[in-house]
Enzyme design. Structure first.
Site, PDB file in Angstrom:
ATOM      1  N   LYS A 111      -0.554  24.403 -46.532  1.00  0.00           N
ATOM      2  CA  LYS A 111      -0.118  25.125 -45.329  1.00  0.00           C
ATOM      3  C   LYS A 111      -0.635  26.547 -45.496  1.00  0.00           C
ATOM      4  O   LYS A 111      -0.121  27.321 -46.304  1.00  0.00           O
ATOM      5  CB  LYS A 111       1.406  25.099 -45.218  1.00  0.00           C
ATOM      6  CG  LYS A 111       1.904  25.746 -43.930  1.00  0.00           C
ATOM      7  CD  LYS A 111       3.396  25.511 -43.756  1.00  0.00           C
ATOM      8  CE  LYS A 111       3.919  25.981 -42.427  1.00  0.00           C
ATOM      9  NZ  LYS A 111       3.481  27.294 -41.995  1.00  0.00           N
TER      10      LYS A 111
ATOM     11  N   LEU B 267       5.981  23.619 -36.929  1.00  0.00           N
ATOM     12  CA  LEU B 267       6.230  22.459 -37.784  1.00  0.00           C
ATOM     13  C   LEU B 267       7.687  22.501 -38.204  1.00  0.00           C
ATOM     14  O   LEU B 267       8.263  23.573 -38.361  1.00  0.00           O
ATOM     15  CB  LEU B 267       5.360  22.547 -39.034  1.00  0.00           C
ATOM     16  CG  LEU B 267       3.873  22.218 -38.885  1.00  0.00           C
ATOM     17  CD1 LEU B 267       3.120  22.645 -40.132  1.00  0.00           C
ATOM     18  CD2 LEU B 267       3.683  20.732 -38.647  1.00  0.00           C
TER      19      LEU B 267
ATOM     20  N   GLU C 135      14.929  32.626 -44.297  1.00  0.00           N
ATOM     21  CA  GLU C 135      16.148  33.064 -43.612  1.00  0.00           C
ATOM     22  C   GLU C 135      16.051  32.814 -42.104  1.00  0.00           C
ATOM     23  O   GLU C 135      17.018  32.421 -41.452  1.00  0.00           O
ATOM     24  CB  GLU C 135      16.404  34.549 -43.897  1.00  0.00           C
ATOM     25  CG  GLU C 135      16.833  34.783 -45.338  1.00  0.00           C
ATOM     26  CD  GLU C 135      16.815  36.247 -45.752  1.00  0.00           C
ATOM     27  OE1 GLU C 135      17.604  36.615 -46.628  1.00  0.00           O
ATOM     28  OE2 GLU C 135      16.004  37.021 -45.208  1.00  0.00           O
TER      29      GLU C 135
HETATM   30  S1  IVH Z   1      -0.764  21.260 -38.398  1.00  0.00           S
HETATM   31  C1  IVH Z   1       1.335  20.245 -34.176  1.00  0.00           C
HETATM   32  N1  IVH Z   1      -1.747  22.010 -40.658  1.00  0.00           N
HETATM   33  O1  IVH Z   1       1.646  26.399 -39.589  1.00  0.00           O
HETATM   34  C2  IVH Z   1       1.437  21.195 -35.307  1.00  0.00           C
HETATM   35  N2  IVH Z   1      -0.575  23.629 -39.382  1.00  0.00           N
HETATM   36  O2  IVH Z   1       4.488  26.394 -38.891  1.00  0.00           O
HETATM   37  C3  IVH Z   1       0.304  20.958 -36.197  1.00  0.00           C
HETATM   38  N3  IVH Z   1      -0.497  25.830 -40.435  1.00  0.00           N
HETATM   39  O3  IVH Z   1       1.272  26.843 -36.138  1.00  0.00           O
HETATM   40  C4  IVH Z   1       0.174  22.013 -37.193  1.00  0.00           C
HETATM   41  N4  IVH Z   1      -1.647  25.294 -42.228  1.00  0.00           N
HETATM   42  O4  IVH Z   1      -0.619  27.725 -37.623  1.00  0.00           O
HETATM   43  C5  IVH Z   1      -1.049  22.383 -39.581  1.00  0.00           C
HETATM   44  N5  IVH Z   1      -2.713  22.504 -42.705  1.00  0.00           N
HETATM   45  C6  IVH Z   1      -2.030  22.879 -41.628  1.00  0.00           C
HETATM   46  C7  IVH Z   1      -1.555  24.195 -41.462  1.00  0.00           C
HETATM   47  C8  IVH Z   1      -0.817  24.530 -40.335  1.00  0.00           C
HETATM   48  C9  IVH Z   1      -1.024  26.261 -41.590  1.00  0.00           C
HETATM   49  C10 IVH Z   1       0.279  26.682 -39.511  1.00  0.00           C
HETATM   50  C11 IVH Z   1      -0.107  26.504 -38.075  1.00  0.00           C
HETATM   51  C12 IVH Z   1       1.181  26.186 -37.349  1.00  0.00           C
HETATM   52  C13 IVH Z   1       2.209  26.642 -38.321  1.00  0.00           C
HETATM   53  C14 IVH Z   1       3.461  25.858 -38.149  1.00  0.00           C
END
Ligand code: IVH
Length: 713
Positions: free
Chosen positions: A142, A107, A59
């Site tokens: 993620k 992201l 949301e």
């Molecule tokens: S890469 C430049 N890889 O998701 C951004 N982020 O919604 C690169 N996160 O702040 C992020 N797993 O804390 C990346 N395998 C993963 C991730 C991941 C969790 C988190 C991260 C980020 C958030 C974005």
């Protein structure tokens, strides 16, 4: 920061925007953009500062997208400090801040395969690649925790910082130092790197989360809604020792900044994200493992397949994940795609379907547990949630109900926290029709079916209402089941059904009865053979030798679990000494607060309880402190201060017995061979442990007989 009225206003506003499809025009657009900005800031505060969001991530994304769409259509009304222009903040005044070596971005999100194909097409346009060309993606989970940047200088950990506002983070280095998957030293210099920042996600295991919440519930503390909040909350604790107990894990997902001594950025010394990840793993970081977790995929279809495979198996994974992340694997291509202010253009998150559901709360039942605690249990219209049908849910205690203003008849939002336990996030108050009824907490014990009502009590500082003196026996039965269980006196084979049968026969009324079971009569009961009765008798006899702390934790004294039991047992010569303790005496134990002290005193003030303890003693149950009850440093037995390990098949005792004997003699039992090990006891066919111990040269090697000689000396 926000008044209740404002909170209600923002809640209603969120609902309104979430339901609206059309975008307004002109002045109305401008007005709505200001409203959405405020609204998103409010939700960011709920999420990052309070660790307690009131809307789902999905949301939140919809609201953000709506604002973005308006800003695109009406750029003249867009404000420079709109939430779309910067990432959200979790800065508080509790920790000093530190500047990240590169900004911590979000992201872009997507929710279905079609979104990923669209992303792939867009990337190809950005890179001027022909439609038919395949892009190589690194696809990894993620992780749903709390993001952390860890910085190294000269191969040593220099600081660790939370996300903060993406530029400045909260410095929580002392806490990061106790997280074992964060190396304190890492050989970045191997590649000529002087300074580096590694990004990762701090997570808490799902089973650990369940344990922490159980403990918090026992101590009357507010519960964490999910593992993410538990991880975020743990990272910000004031006492690193407490942080260490939570067994947090950092999974490193990006090598970001690398630089030289002069403060200049260097190029990442790899061509691909997958290669840098493998190197981080060699340096000692826990990273997504290849190829199970991080898979290098040729083209978008293979990437989609990996995402879908993970969505299937997310439950079996020990950590909570809320989706997958697709990253263009080659750094040169990442570079060419670049960034928006909010996220990289070379990556996208694919979010799994939410594990939330709404249903109706139709009734509340009140159950009584072994320590007399009353637990309200919500009965629900059955609803399917993440593969299970949920028809009842714990409402924990009165405060939990009050905080959420739950009423019977309410529509409630359920979530499966840690993929395991259903949890009521909130009531959907805006769809009430007025027929909802308040939940009335009982004044008297609700399970008591005798003519003698027992008034429930709730002590100041405690969350639970309790039945203080059970007259109906139902609590007694629960106490007995616990007494003989694994977490109690650990009597092998003595299960719940058996306790119930013996209770029905009138053979079990109190703890002492466990040690005067009429075995001959039992043999005559259906379902019992000679052998099984004999096994039971042996197991019961064996439990008489349990250390004092085990007896204490078996007594179902409210809030006395293994931890408190050990603290107490180490400080008395026998159980009866506790009957003489007053408030002052408890104050010497910093871990034990006044409420727990009160509960212990109350138990030992009851003549009935003391009588049963005396009977237990007469029946041969150990009530005295032994070596095992002392912390290792204070032990004086024949093996005091020594560390020991068993290997190979022992002939005269089981591994469990050997361990207990060693502990009783004052030793600490280790789980592997290391330089800390003093003694290795070898049974038949010892394996690699013996070889390792010999190599170390510092380990004494004993036979089973030598071990027995030592402990009886
Ligand atoms: S890469 C430049 N890889 O998701 C951004 N982020 O919604 C690169 N996160 O702040 C992020 N797993 O804390 C990346 N395998 C993963 C991730 C991941 C969790 C988190 C991260 C980020 C958030 C974005």
């Amino acid at each position: 920061m926000y008044t209740q009225e404002q909170e209600r206003y923002y809640y209603d506003l969120s609902r309104k925007f979430l339901e609206e499809k059309e975008l307004p025009k002109g002045a109305a657009a401008e007005e709505e953009m200001r409203e959405l900005e405020d609204l998103l800031r409010y939700h960011e505060w709920r999420y990052y500062v309070k660790d307690d969001p009131v809307i789902s991530d999905y949301e939140y994304d919809l609201l953000m997208k709506r604002l973005q769409a308006l800003e695109e259509a009406w750029p003249e009304y867009a404000s420079a400090d709109s939430p779309t222009q910067r990432v959200s903040s979790d800065l508080t005044e509790d920790f000093p801040t530190v500047e990240h070596l590169f900004p911590l971005l979000s992201l872009a999100n997507s929710y279905e395969a079609g979104d990923l194909r669209e992303f792939d097409a867009q990337v190809k346009r950005l890179l001027n690649l022909p439609e038919g060309e395949q892009i190589e993606y690194a696809v990894e989970p993620k992780f749903d925790g709390s993001s952390l940047g860890v910085a190294y200088e000269n191969d040593r950990l220099s600081w660790a910082a939370t996300r903060g506002d993406g530029i400045m983070g909260e410095e929580i280095t002392a806490n990061a130092r106790v997280i074992r998957s964060i190396p304190l030293k890492a050989a970045f210099s191997e590649k000529g790197i002087f300074r580096a920042e590694v990004r990762g996600e701090v997570l808490i295991r799902k089973d650990e989360f369940v344990k922490i919440n159980a403990e918090r519930e026992e101590l009357g503390e507010p519960l964490f809604a999910n593992p993410r909040n538990a991880a975020a909350g743990s990272l910000r604790m004031k006492d690193p020792k407490e942080v260490a107990r939570r067994r947090l894990v950092l999974i490193a997902y990006r090598l970001g900044y690398v630089g030289d001594e002069g403060g200049n950025a260097l190029p990442i010394p790899f061509e691909r994200h997958s290669e840098a990840t493998a190197w981080l793993s060699e340096l000692g970081f826990r990273t997504p493992r290849q190829p199970e977790e991080l898979k290098v995929c040729k083209g978008i279809e293979e990437a989609i397949a990996h995402c879908e495979a993970w969505e299937e198996k997310r439950d079996a994974y020990p950590f909570e994940i809320d989706g997958m992340v697709l990253k263009i694997n080659r750094y040169d291509l990442q570079e060419r795609c670049g960034y928006t202010a909010h996220h990289p253009r070379w990556a996208i998150a694919y979010k799994f379907k939410a594990r939330q559901a709404t249903t109706r709360l139709v009734a509340v039942e009140f159950q009584v547990g072994r320590t007399g605690v009353i637990t309200p249990v919500g009965k629900l219209e059955p609803v399917s949630l993440a593969g299970a049908t949920i028809s009842s849910v714990s409402l924990h205690n009165e405060d939990f109900i009050r905080e959420r203003d739950l009423r019977i008849g309410d529509k409630v939002l359920l979530e499966r926290a840690g993929d395991v336990i259903p949890y009521v996030v909130k009531a959907l108050t805006d769809v009430r029709d007025g027929s909802e009824k308040p939940i009335v907490y009982p004044e008297f014990c609700p399970v008591n079916d005798t003519d003698e009502p027992v008034r429930l009590v709730r002590r100041a500082g405690e969350a639970a209402w309790r039945c203080p003196a059970c007259v109906c026996g139902k609590q007694t039965l629960r106490k007995l089941v616990f007494f003989v269980s694994k977490d109690g006196m650990d009597i092998d084979g003595f299960g719940e059904a058996m306790v119930e049968r013996f209770y029905e026969q009138g053979w079990l009324r109190n703890f002492a009865d466990v040690y005067r079971l009429p075995y001959e009569e039992i043999e005559k009961l259906g379902g019992f053979g000679k052998k099984s009765v004999e096994n039971l008798r042996v197991a019961v006899e064996k439990s008489k030798n349990n250390p004092l702390h085990r007896l204490l934790q078996s007594l179902s004294i409210h809030q006395v679990g293994p931890k408190v039991a050990k603290l107490l047992a180490a400080r008395v010569k026998d159980v009866f000494e506790l009957a003489e303790w007053d408030e002052e005496r408890f104050k010497d134990i910093s871990e034990i607060g006044p409420i727990i002290a009160q509960n212990v005193m109350e138990f030992f003030r009851r003549e009935e309880n003391l009588r049963i303890l005396r009977e237990l003693q007469e029946l041969g149950v150990n009530v005295k402190r032994s070596e095992e009850d002392l912390p290792p440093a204070e032990r004086t037995g024949p093996l005091a201060g020594k560390t020991i390990l068993f290997t190979g098949a022992l002939q005269q005792m089981s591994r469990k017995e050997a361990k207990a004997l060693a502990e009783r003699a004052g030793a600490r039992v280790l789980s592997g061979v290391s330089s800390k090990l003093n003694v290795l006891v070898t049974g038949e066919k010892p394996g690699s442990k013996l070889r390792k111990a010999r190599e170390l040269g510092s380990v004494e090697i004993w036979t089973e007989k030598e071990f027995l000689d030592h402990i009886s000396s």
